[in-house]
Design an enzyme around this catalytic site. Structure first.
Site, PDB file in Angstrom:
ATOM      1  N   ILE A  70       0.792  -1.305  -0.007  1.00 14.77           N
ATOM      2  CA  ILE A  70       0.098   0.009  -0.005  1.00 14.77           C
ATOM      3  C   ILE A  70       0.802   1.338  -0.069  1.00 14.77           C
ATOM      4  O   ILE A  70       1.698   1.440   0.921  1.00 14.77           O
ATOM      5  CB  ILE A  70      -0.746  -0.048   1.176  1.00 14.77           C
ATOM      6  CG1 ILE A  70      -1.697  -1.460   1.393  1.00 14.77           C
ATOM      7  CG2 ILE A  70      -1.636   1.128   1.092  1.00 14.77           C
ATOM      8  CD1 ILE A  70      -2.473  -1.501   0.192  1.00 14.77           C
ATOM      9  N   LYS A  71       0.470   2.173  -0.833  1.00  8.91           N
ATOM     10  CA  LYS A  71       1.328   3.427  -1.058  1.00  8.91           C
ATOM     11  C   LYS A  71       0.424   4.279  -0.324  1.00  8.91           C
ATOM     12  O   LYS A  71      -0.673   4.678  -0.552  1.00  8.91           O
ATOM     13  CB  LYS A  71       1.419   4.078  -2.619  1.00  8.91           C
ATOM     14  CG  LYS A  71       2.773   3.091  -3.134  1.00  8.91           C
ATOM     15  CD  LYS A  71       2.728   3.512  -4.527  1.00  8.91           C
ATOM     16  CE  LYS A  71       3.855   4.719  -4.667  1.00  8.91           C
ATOM     17  NZ  LYS A  71       3.790   5.223  -6.261  1.00  8.91           N
ATOM     18  N   ILE A  72       1.135   5.169   0.766  1.00  9.36           N
ATOM     19  CA  ILE A  72       0.572   6.166   1.555  1.00  9.36           C
ATOM     20  C   ILE A  72       1.031   7.290   1.205  1.00  9.36           C
ATOM     21  O   ILE A  72       2.530   7.349   1.355  1.00  9.36           O
ATOM     22  CB  ILE A  72       0.657   5.753   2.889  1.00  9.36           C
ATOM     23  CG1 ILE A  72       0.145   4.133   3.180  1.00  9.36           C
ATOM     24  CG2 ILE A  72       0.082   6.535   3.992  1.00  9.36           C
ATOM     25  CD1 ILE A  72      -1.509   4.148   3.472  1.00  9.36           C
TER      26      ILE A  72
END
Ligand code: E4P
Length: 214
Positions: A82-84
């Site tokens: 997951i890119k945050i």
């Protein structure tokens, strides 16, 4: 050193994968918007092609929705990361996701300070953007080198660097010389790395000379 392909285009990913140049894939909302199809379906297709990590970015910007969205995206496939985005609520989300065993990539990092905070929050990957810094007359490679030194000198900061926003073959060579963990490279730059005018001239000459034996 791992090389990821920086695209959401399946044909480009397949092409890179055939050359061993797709240890993983990074996407972002802009890259996915260039493709046809639904957000999660596009990601599913990529995850079927690639056994390594496929990085998918959340669209929400507040803590609760980022965590909720991350859990939904994590269900797309086992290899989703997951890119945050590097914002206050993003760091909170990274910490919460780590406690649930969901790997994260803190994206849009433009300073060493941001990298330290992201690593302390528990990010699996730190994603500094070189090219965008160069665009504003800053030095992207210098930032990468500083972040790398910080991680080497502080082994408790257990994160890997993904050098992103790579624009030129020179970026690739400098980063590889530096020993950066992961480089995510757009197809255009992969092609530029492959080609050399002297190779073309050499092949032309050899082909011409080989006619003598044919
Ligand atoms: C990858 O994770 C980044 O989103 C990407 O490298 C950004 O590249 P750009 O600055 O060329 O858009």
């Amino acid at each position: 050193m791992d090389i990821y392909v920086d695209t959401a285009n399946l044909a480009e990913i397949e092409q890179a994968n055939r050359l061993g140049l797709a240890d993983g894939v990074t996407t972002n909302p802009t890259l996915i918007a260039k493709e046809n199809g639904e957000f999660k379906e596009i990601l599913k297709g990529i995850c079927q092609e690639i056994t390594g990590p496929v990085h998918a970015e959340v669209l929400s910007l507040d803590y609760e929705n980022m965590v909720k969205e991350s859990k939904e995206l994590a269900k797309v496939a086992d290899n989703i990361v997951i890119k945050i985005p590097m914002i206050h609520d993003g760091l909170k989300a990274v910490k919460a996701l780590k406690s649930e065993g969901i790997p994260t990539n803190v994206t849009l990092i433009f300073s060493a300070g941001q990298a330290i905070l992201a690593a302390k929050a528990g990010a699996t990957y730190l994603c500094p953007f070189l090219g965008r810094l160069d665009d504003i007359s800053s030095n992207g490679l210098e930032l990468l080198s500083t972040i790398r030194t910080i991680l080497i000198n502080n082994p408790d900061l257990d994160a890997k660097i993904i050098a992103a926003s790579i624009r030129t073959p020179i970026h690739v060579v400098e980063l590889a010389s530096m020993g950066v963990d992961i480089l995510t490279i757009p197809s255009k730059v992969l092609k530029q790395l492959e080609n050399h005018p002297l190779t073309d001239i050499g092949i032309e000459q050899f082909t011409k000379d080989a006619e003598k034996f044919m």
